[in-house]
Design an enzyme around this catalytic site. Sequence first.
Site, PDB file in Angstrom:
ATOM      1  N   ARG A   1      43.422  44.501  48.973  1.00 13.43           N
ATOM      2  CA  ARG A   1      44.437  43.893  48.103  1.00 13.43           C
ATOM      3  C   ARG A   1      45.377  44.931  47.491  1.00 13.43           C
ATOM      4  O   ARG A   1      46.328  44.580  46.799  1.00 13.43           O
ATOM      5  CB  ARG A   1      43.758  43.115  46.973  1.00 13.43           C
ATOM      6  CG  ARG A   1      42.835  42.014  47.466  1.00 13.43           C
ATOM      7  CD  ARG A   1      42.185  41.313  46.307  1.00 13.43           C
ATOM      8  NE  ARG A   1      43.156  40.636  45.491  1.00 13.43           N
ATOM      9  CZ  ARG A   1      43.624  39.417  45.696  1.00 13.43           C
ATOM     10  NH1 ARG A   1      43.171  38.719  46.713  1.00 13.43           N
ATOM     11  NH2 ARG A   1      44.511  38.884  44.907  1.00 13.43           N
TER      12      ARG A   1
ATOM     13  N   ASN B   1      45.895  41.443  37.646  1.00 11.28           N
ATOM     14  CA  ASN B   1      46.530  41.225  38.944  1.00 11.28           C
ATOM     15  C   ASN B   1      47.635  40.213  38.719  1.00 11.28           C
ATOM     16  O   ASN B   1      47.366  39.098  38.275  1.00 11.28           O
ATOM     17  CB  ASN B   1      45.471  40.693  39.917  1.00 11.28           C
ATOM     18  CG  ASN B   1      46.046  40.079  41.193  1.00 11.28           C
ATOM     19  OD1 ASN B   1      45.447  39.194  41.777  1.00 11.28           O
ATOM     20  ND2 ASN B   1      47.194  40.529  41.619  1.00 11.28           N
TER      21      ASN B   1
END
Length: 614
Positions: free
Chosen positions: A27, A101
């Site tokens: 990610r 995030n």
Amino acid sequence: MCGIVGYIGNKQAYPVMIKGLHRLEYRGYDSAGVAMINDDGELNVYKKKGKVTELENFAKVQDISGTIGIGHTRWATHGEPNDVNSHPHYSQSGDLVMIHNGIIENYASLKEGLIKRGHTFRTQTDTEVLIHLIEDIKKSESMKTGHAVLAALNKVIGAYAIVVLDKNDPNTLIAAKKGSPMVIGIGDDEFFIASDASPIVEYTKNVVYLEDEQVAIVRRGEEVKLRTIKDKEIPLYVHELEMELEAIEKGGYEHFMLKEIYEQPRSVKDSMRGRLNAAEGKVQLGGIVDHLGKFKNAKRIMIIACGTSWHAGLVAEYIFEEYARIPVEVEYASEFRYRNPIIYPDDVVIAISQSGETADTLAAIELAKSKGATIIGVCNVVGSSIPRASHAGSYTHAGPEIGVASTKAFTAQVTVLTLMALHVAHAKGTIAESRYRQLLYELESIPNKIEEVLKQNDLIKEIANIYKDARNALYLGRGYTFPVALEGALKLKEISYIHAEGYPAAEMKHGPIALIDEEMPVFVIATKGLNYEKVVSNIQEVKARKGKIIAVVTHGDKDVKGMADHVIEIPETDESLVPLVSVIPWQLLSYHIAVMRGCNVDQPRNLAKSVTVE
Ligand code: M6R
């Protein structure tokens, strides 16, 4: 992008978090960091630019003890990738730390207000602003009950998955999400928080998927409590994970990408399992059965996706138009939402996404939904945001895809979309029964045909060795194989950093032919079918200009063999299904070229697996 983990329980938090961060590194890998509270109540924060191993090297001589902690692997948005901008970020007093995030869009105005109230900032990140804001609000709202966090989130515009740790409370983690994914694992007297289930599956199969604008109060020895940011209590709904640990490990392969390429005979089979019975002439797609009427009455299908998923959408356009006779428009999700598109309530919008978290696709879905269209999700990650935002849909069941370059997700998407198109065509009566059955039988044979192509690996590796130093490459295809040309070019550029373009073969003469010289490899799909002779002519045009031809041809082909520099034979299949088989050589080729060039195949520079920022 960015991966987040959190742990609270009886184990040492650091090893759980480091393992989790390695699994989430797909990610983002610009930097990594952890924070733990040790048994003496000290908060230790370590952060390092670069991959998780850099952090590990640094942390091994530090105090990494503690049974509560948070960890982060970053894909930089605000602020360059360096140690300071790495997460976790501190509040003004340093008592609170947070991982994040997403993007806080109104961070500049929030920061201005906080500066006026005496806050000073150490980093250029949007995240730091939010943790300062939470501390500011903590003066009047409780941290323990999550109210300071939810009050702060009411002031935020943007996307977030956050976990907050308070030095003064070593028994609580506060997590919240909007727009970015978050899963909470419920173990025996322990809890795991992560961006996806991969850091959790090894410890527990019981998970809670946090919904947008929910806050989770995770306290040692208590049941997880959920509230909305509007302070409404939410009951806990625990799901059972279907994922197995082996699915997220390399299983003896050097890279996840290679493993995933080789998994395709099985993953394509899995995407058809229980859905296709050629002998009985049946397609069953439980997810869309209640919406078949919508498809039958649709005057138009719109497909929205990004990257490889968009290429799968292009293949679907050909199939839906050919067999279901419904006009299809395929749109980049990122363009669709910014151009005031015309959407009718009877439009069917198919949103394709491996991760189910792509921010542009999610936003495009919301736009289409607001205009009354029916949204059908075609996603791989079960329980992710796009399937939950869709009215209905079908999972692709390819299993976890960890390599940043999408491979098995593409073939699974094309398989499911083909089943969908044939199902609709059959229901509408726009396909002859014999043709329908013929295609179903052929579809059933695709996994074996992919297996055959994989046997060409050594030949493909030799070809890769010849062209590994190319500076540019052209990929050509026509009809059903044009999207495969685009996909081949994307694979090469994203993992080997060679500039590559995909083109419809016939368009070459309208410009790209000027690029052809003896240096230029041209990768062509020239399988038997409607356009075969035309593609052969295109090959001759390249050869006449001394370009190098690497062609994927149907087994037994003689014509192209006589003129190409290299040929890769693939088993014959129906023209509509050729993308499923012809994409495999291009996947293997880009894999080998990238390895030979010393590139990081699974984690190419600047990229991340889930693009959760717009
Ligand atoms: O998860 P999604 O399918 O929505 O992701 C879309 C793209 O970001 C993705 O396909 C990307 O282009 C891949 N790196 C391609 O290999």
